[in-house]
Scaffold this motif. Structure first.
Motif, PDB file in Angstrom:
ATOM      1  N   UNK A 115       0.988  -1.210  -0.005  1.00 27.21           N
ATOM      2  CA  UNK A 115       0.022   0.076  -0.005  1.00 27.21           C
ATOM      3  C   UNK A 115       0.810   1.478   0.069  1.00 27.21           C
ATOM      4  N   UNK A 116       1.932   1.343   0.755  1.00 25.24           N
ATOM      5  CA  UNK A 116       2.922   2.306   0.915  1.00 25.24           C
ATOM      6  C   UNK A 116       3.332   2.729  -0.706  1.00 25.24           C
ATOM      7  N   UNK A 247       1.541   5.998   7.253  1.00 22.24           N
ATOM      8  CA  UNK A 247       2.163   7.551   7.435  1.00 22.24           C
ATOM      9  C   UNK A 247       1.147   8.321   6.611  1.00 22.24           C
ATOM     10  N   UNK A 248       0.417   9.603   7.032  1.00 19.87           N
ATOM     11  CA  UNK A 248       0.077  10.256   6.100  1.00 19.87           C
ATOM     12  C   UNK A 248       0.992  11.193   4.946  1.00 19.87           C
ATOM     13  N   UNK A 249       0.591  10.997   3.771  1.00 21.29           N
ATOM     14  CA  UNK A 249       1.541  11.670   2.684  1.00 21.29           C
ATOM     15  C   UNK A 249       0.615  12.282   1.749  1.00 21.29           C
ATOM     16  N   UNK A 269      -5.272  14.102  -1.499  1.00 20.81           N
ATOM     17  CA  UNK A 269      -5.593  12.738  -0.635  1.00 20.81           C
ATOM     18  C   UNK A 269      -4.746  12.551   0.269  1.00 20.81           C
ATOM     19  N   UNK A 270      -4.845  11.646   1.114  1.00 26.02           N
ATOM     20  CA  UNK A 270      -4.133  11.275   2.476  1.00 26.02           C
ATOM     21  C   UNK A 270      -2.814  10.462   2.250  1.00 26.02           C
ATOM     22  N   UNK A 271      -2.771   9.845   0.887  1.00 23.15           N
ATOM     23  CA  UNK A 271      -1.729   9.105   0.576  1.00 23.15           C
ATOM     24  C   UNK A 271      -1.972   8.242  -0.591  1.00 23.15           C
ATOM     25  N   UNK A 272      -1.070   7.805  -1.278  1.00 18.69           N
ATOM     26  CA  UNK A 272      -1.567   7.006  -2.503  1.00 18.69           C
ATOM     27  C   UNK A 272      -2.307   5.636  -2.255  1.00 18.69           C
TER      28      UNK A 272
END
Length: 415
Positions: A115-116, A247-249, A269-272
């Motif tokens: 997911x990261x 982590x939020x990205x 968005x909060x992260x991909x």
């Protein structure tokens, strides 16, 4: 009850395959029990006729925040109580084993890592590979000896011997509405000859009927939905769950003008990891402008700029691809050489199919190119027709008719 099942299995015998193998009376029979009606019926089939039958319950997860926060029992505790009730009703001894650490290391952490990287993993396939048919098999081999037991599960698929070469193959379920062969496509070859999947010969209504006939405590229990650590998950709940671990990205959600290639930013968005390709996105677009009126979907995730690209319409051309690359393909019930010969044979071109999701209609293959190297096989698959939202990180499972040939991870797609 066992005779009723055998009658159904024999009546539905698959062309080119022998009838379902049945253990000898004093064989060791281990039924993996999850508390659902399917595994309960699997237990009921063997409990009365086999003195060395016993159940086993696997605890793979305990961090059930949703239940613990409001003082309720965790899901695994409720499931274990149901399994105990079924075991008591059937006079079937049931063992309890904890694989939580193995699940965390082999399934959960790798899922977070995928997911990261902006891809979409399938933890259910990895749970079957590493835990339910991995650590459990290692445990049973140590306790009973290799090939000295039968493992019975409630999965909707079939393990049958070919009449041609007597090799055991993994096959789709008779009842296609519940087929789970896709989720089993990464399990090790060595377990197939010791695996019995009785649900694969029956329909769900027939399973329910047997459960009621046997007066099982779980006969009316609803089917579970989603992955084990987010019970009955839908995207919103699962997204909130992932926020606790990833982590939020923040990055931009954009559209690209097809003429000028200009980027327009519509939100963040909060992260991909927070969206997957093909997913509907809930942004407020200017509905008074015909260029933006309608429903928008994720078409691309850009790792280099941390941007998510959206397009208008579920059937937008950029959501469809015709070619995919699959890495780390693991054959099942077939050698790599046999797989290459099978894929290169023009006579099989109309029989080869793929699925990149469970329960989807099989997809016709135009060609398959296999490039073996030292560690893995990279497969390039060209489809007869473009398909919507084939997502890197998902598993691509290959079939010939009802037979599973194996699966690998989608690494890249092309239009």
């Amino acid at each position: 009850m066992l005779q009723k099942f055998l009658s159904l299995a024999n009546k539905r015998c698959l062309n080119g395959y022998k009838s379902q193998v049945i253990p000898s009376k004093f064989d060791n029979i281990i039924i993996a029990m999850s508390s659902g009606v399917d595994s309960s019926v699997a237990g009921a089939l063997f409990a009365g006729s086999y003195p060395n039958a016993r159940g086993i319950f696997m605890q793979n997860w305990s961090k059930d925040e949703a239940s613990l926060d409001d003082g309720k029992e965790a899901c695994f505790e409720k499931d274990w109580k149901d399994v105990v009730k079924v075991g008591s009703h059937l006079n079937l001894p049931v063992d309890y084993i904890n694989f939580e650490k193995d699940y965390w290391i082999d399934v959960f952490e790798p899922m977070l890592d995928v997911y990261k990287r902006g891809m979409t993993p399938n933890p259910d396939i990895n749970c079957n590979r590493h835990v339910k048919f991995g650590k459990l098999v290692d445990h049973l081999n140590s306790k009973y000896g290799e090939n000295n037991y039968w493992l019975v599960t409630g999965h909707y698929a079939r393990c049958l011997k070919s009449t041609e070469d007597s090799q055991t193959h993994l096959l789709k379920s008779y009842y296609k509405n519940k087929d789970q062969s896709y989720y089993l496509s990464q399990i090790k070859n060595g377990i197939l000859s010791n695996l019995i999947l009785p649900m694969g010969h029956m329909t769900k209504p027939e399973v329910r009927e047997l459960a009621i006939e046997a007066e099982l405590p779980t006969a009316e229990k609803a089917d579970s939905q989603g992955i084990c650590f987010v019970n009955n998950s839908q995207h919103g709940k699962f997204k909130n769950f992932l926020q606790s671990y990833l982590p939020e990205s923040k990055g931009n959600i954009i559209t690209i003008d097809p003429v000028s290639s200009e980027k327009i930013i519509w939100g963040q968005h909060q992260g991909l990891w927070s969206y997957t390709i093909g997913q509907k996105i809930g942004l407020s677009m200017p509905q008074g402008d015909p260029r933006y009126k309608g429903t928008w979907f994720v078409s691309e995730k850009r790792n280099d700029t941390n941007e998510i690209v959206i397009v208008k319409g579920r059937d937008h051309p950029s959501l469809f691809q015709r070619q995919l690359q699959v890495k780390d393909f693991i054959p099942i019930g077939i050698s790599k050489e046999q797989l290459i010969n099978l894929c290169n044979s023009s006579t099989n071109s109309n029989e080869l199919k793929i699925q990149y999701r469970s329960l989807q209609d099989p997809i016709d293959v135009e060609s398959i190119k296999i490039n073996p190297n030292e560690d893995s096989s990279m497969i390039t698959i060209t489809l007869k027709e473009s398909q919507r939202a084939m997502v890197p990180g998902q598993y691509c499972c290959m079939y010939i008719n009802d037979r599973v040939l194996g699966s690998g991870i989608i690494s890249k797609t092309r239009i």
